[in-house]
Design an enzyme around this catalytic site. Structure first.
Site, short mmCIF file in Angstrom:
data_model
loop_
_atom_site.label_atom_id
_atom_site.label_comp_id
_atom_site.label_asym_id
_atom_site.label_seq_id
_atom_site.Cartn_x
_atom_site.Cartn_y
_atom_site.Cartn_z
N PHE A 202 25.27 47.45 23.17
CA PHE A 202 24.99 46.61 24.35
C PHE A 202 25.55 47.31 25.57
O PHE A 202 26.73 47.64 25.61
CB PHE A 202 25.64 45.22 24.21
CG PHE A 202 25.22 44.28 25.33
CD1 PHE A 202 24.25 43.32 25.12
CD2 PHE A 202 25.78 44.39 26.60
CE1 PHE A 202 23.84 42.48 26.17
CE2 PHE A 202 25.39 43.56 27.65
CZ PHE A 202 24.41 42.60 27.42
N ASP A 311 31.25 53.69 27.04
CA ASP A 311 31.16 52.42 27.75
C ASP A 311 32.33 51.53 27.31
O ASP A 311 32.32 50.98 26.22
CB ASP A 311 29.80 51.77 27.43
CG ASP A 311 29.64 50.39 28.06
OD1 ASP A 311 30.65 49.81 28.51
OD2 ASP A 311 28.50 49.89 28.07
N LYS A 342 34.65 43.74 33.41
CA LYS A 342 35.37 42.66 32.70
C LYS A 342 36.86 42.59 33.05
O LYS A 342 37.20 42.27 34.16
CB LYS A 342 35.15 42.83 31.19
CG LYS A 342 33.67 42.60 30.81
CD LYS A 342 33.53 42.19 29.38
CE LYS A 342 32.11 42.09 28.92
NZ LYS A 342 31.61 40.74 28.79
N THR A 366 24.94 48.57 49.00
CA THR A 366 25.59 47.96 50.17
C THR A 366 27.11 47.90 50.00
O THR A 366 27.86 48.43 50.81
CB THR A 366 25.07 46.52 50.40
OG1 THR A 366 23.66 46.55 50.46
CG2 THR A 366 25.64 45.94 51.68
O1 PSZ Z 1 24.57 38.45 27.41
C1 PSZ Z 1 25.11 39.21 28.24
O2 PSZ Z 1 24.58 39.62 29.29
C2 PSZ Z 1 26.46 39.70 27.94
S1 PSZ Z 1 27.42 38.96 26.83
C3 PSZ Z 1 28.59 40.14 26.95
C4 PSZ Z 1 28.26 41.08 27.81
C5 PSZ Z 1 27.04 40.83 28.41
N1 PSZ Z 1 28.98 42.18 27.97
C6 PSZ Z 1 28.71 43.07 29.01
C7 PSZ Z 1 28.71 44.54 28.77
C8 PSZ Z 1 29.35 45.11 27.66
O3 PSZ Z 1 29.96 44.36 26.74
C9 PSZ Z 1 29.30 46.50 27.52
C10 PSZ Z 1 29.96 47.15 26.36
N2 PSZ Z 1 28.66 47.24 28.41
C11 PSZ Z 1 28.04 46.73 29.49
C12 PSZ Z 1 28.07 45.36 29.70
C13 PSZ Z 1 27.37 44.82 30.91
O4 PSZ Z 1 28.29 44.31 31.79
P1 PSZ Z 1 27.85 43.21 32.84
O5 PSZ Z 1 27.54 41.97 32.08
O6 PSZ Z 1 29.07 43.08 33.72
O7 PSZ Z 1 26.68 43.73 33.56
#
Ligand code: PSZ
Length: 484
Positions: A202, A311, A342, A366
């Site tokens: 992810f 990541d 996070k 921006t």
């Molecule tokens: O369903 C979702 O959009 C979720 S639930 C948990 C996440 C996103 N985690 C975000 C995440 C991550 O766990 C890793 C390993 N890489 C990138 C991301 C993306 O981060 P955000 O959500 O801040 O864009």
């Protein structure tokens, strides 16, 4: 007759809470209604009239939530071992974070939010150095802030493309034809390049990051994406110490596949410019890879001269007991890029100097981040150091993991594959339905937990989570398991 003061003392609960990092934190959960309760139900209905956010679980009273305890709109006080998908570093209303905006300077940083790429404040360089570089992964000294995890990965990909194309052109700037054709998304200005990612990974929701995301179909369905290659991430047998031979073979199988894909991509004129990988595949089910696997990936990247992007959006910022989970892998060299968000409170990326873009405005938007987040992060990092929260996390993690191992032995038909580093722990249920029932029943016991992958129970508390909280979690889980 017994005097009333003595009676009060005698009826006090036997369980007396030791001090918490956030004073005044409740000693235990208290549940008054079902969850979501009536107040949350009213708010859910109201929200639904203007926003289709069908994912909302319950509304939260952020004024009343404290430390490791989240209080919902109906006054239910739950031990929070999920912390807004692992993004609350010091629990709720930590006094050091509340104090962070006491000064006039901090308030002015908060309200005068600049376009950082063109008009940074005069303390911005110090903030980058003193805050973000003070906790940088060993060996990385370049940092860029971003808004979220997805856009951090998206911009990391751009750094990969720039480096690759610079090499293809032998360091010569793009010619007129390239500069013109890119405006129409055509070759040669728009090259055909790819990023290799892993099944179960992810990396976010924006198109490039989503092309590298392979955890659930609902994230991707109906979205046009690049046809980038996907490799297998190891799937180990647990307990690890009893399955070393099979797990080592699994590492080799996955690494061989990566090599095979890189060669195929080059042959098909869609070369890979880099590999993106999580140190622990979190959303996809808390799948761990060995140090051997991650070292092997780095060797492959070096051999093919492509970028190794780790990541750490979910693993970074301390939950594994180190600031960066990849520090456990004893890599021969730093990864080329490490992305974060996070618990770090700002998105961003650390990278090696050879990935610096050649021109202004190639990495830009921006806001390019938010300086007020660094003020908060500063207070988080100081608290982590002052209160030795990484040690706390390791101790609480030991209690969690040994508790999970005891429970999987006690209930072998319900739980298996307990695993974790620090408090970044998980255990699998026998089926998806069982996992969901366990999570629902945990909530009625006053423990807010989450799931990931098909069958995993995912534990993601704050860094102020101590052994006493871990004991409450394990006791509650045991109580729930006995009901099946
Ligand atoms: O369903 C979702 O959009 C979720 S639930 C948990 C996440 C996103 N985690 C975000 C995440 C991550 O766990 C890793 C390993 N890489 C990138 C991301 C993306 O981060 P955000 O959500 O801040 O864009």
């Amino acid at each position: 007759m017994i005097p009333s003061t003595t009676l009060k003392l005698m009826t006090r609960p036997l369980y007396v809470a030791s001090r918490s990092f956030v004073s005044g934190e409740p000693a235990r959960p208290t549940i008054k209604t079902e969850i979501p309760g009536p107040q949350s139900a009213i708010l859910l209905k109201d929200l639904d009239s203007i926003q289709a956010m069908k994912s909302v679980q319950f509304f939260v009273d952020y004024d009343k939530s404290l430390g490791n305890y989240i209080v919902d709109a109906d006054g239910n006080t739950m031990l929070d071992v999920f912390t807004s998908i692992s993004s609350i570093p010091l629990g709720y209303n930590h006094p050091n974070m509340l104090k962070a905006f006491d000064s006039d300077h901090a308030k002015k940083v908060l309200i005068n939010r600049p376009a950082l790429g063109v008009y940074p404040g005069n303390d911005w360089v110090d903030q980058l150095r003193n805050v973000l570089l003070s906790c940088a992964p060993p060996g990385l000294d370049q940092v860029i802030t971003m808004m979220c995890g997805s856009c951090s990965n998206e911009n990391a990909f751009k750094l990969m493309y720039f480096k690759y194309m610079d090499k293809v052109r032998g360091g010569i700037p793009p010619n007129d034809e390239a500069m013109k054709s890119c405006l129409d998304n055509l070759s040669p200005g728009t090259p055909r390049l790819s990023v290799l990612s892993f099944h179960g990974g992810f990396h976010g929701r924006t198109p490039g990051a989503l092309a590298c995301t392979h955890s659930k179909s609902i994230h991707k369905i109906d979205v046009p994406l690049y046809d980038w290659p996907v490799a297998d991430f190891p799937r180990y047998k647990y307990p690890l110490e009893e399955n070393t031979q099979e797990n080592t073979a699994e590492d080799k199988r996955c690494l061989d596949k990566v090599e095979e894909i890189l060669e195929r991509q080059t042959k098909n004129s869609n070369p890979c410019v880099g590999i993106i990988v999580e140190p622990i595949q979190a959303e996809g089910g808390d799948h761990h890879g060995s140090a051997n696997f991650f070292q092997g990936l780095q060797d492959i990247c070096k051999k093919h001269d492509i970028v190794y992007l780790v990541d750490e959006v979910q693993t970074g910022g301390g939950p594994t007991g180190k600031m960066w989970a990849h520090e456990y892998f004893n890599l021969r060299d730093a990864p080329d890029i490490v992305t974060f968000s996070k618990k770090m409170l700002t998105g961003g990326l650390y990278h090696k100097p050879d990935l610096r873009p050649n021109n202004a405005y190639q990495i830009f938007n921006t806001w390019v981040g938010d300086p007020s987040k660094l003020i908060l992060l500063d207070s988080v990092l100081k608290t982590i150091r002052q209160d030795k929260l990484l040690e706390t996390t390791l101790k609480a993690g030991d209690v969690l993991l040994s508790g999970l191992r005891r429970l999987e032995n006690q209930f072998p038909s319900l739980l298996h594959s307990a695993r974790g580093i620090g408090t970044f722990c998980a255990v699998d249920a026998d089926t998806s339905a069982r996992r969901d029932q366990i999570l629902a029943k945990l909530r009625t016991e006053g423990v807010h937990c989450g799931g990931c992958g098909e069958t995993a129970i995912r534990i993601r508390p704050a860094l102020i989570f101590e052994t006493k909280h871990a004991n409450i979690f394990i006791e509650s889980l045991e109580k729930v398991l006995k009901t099946f």
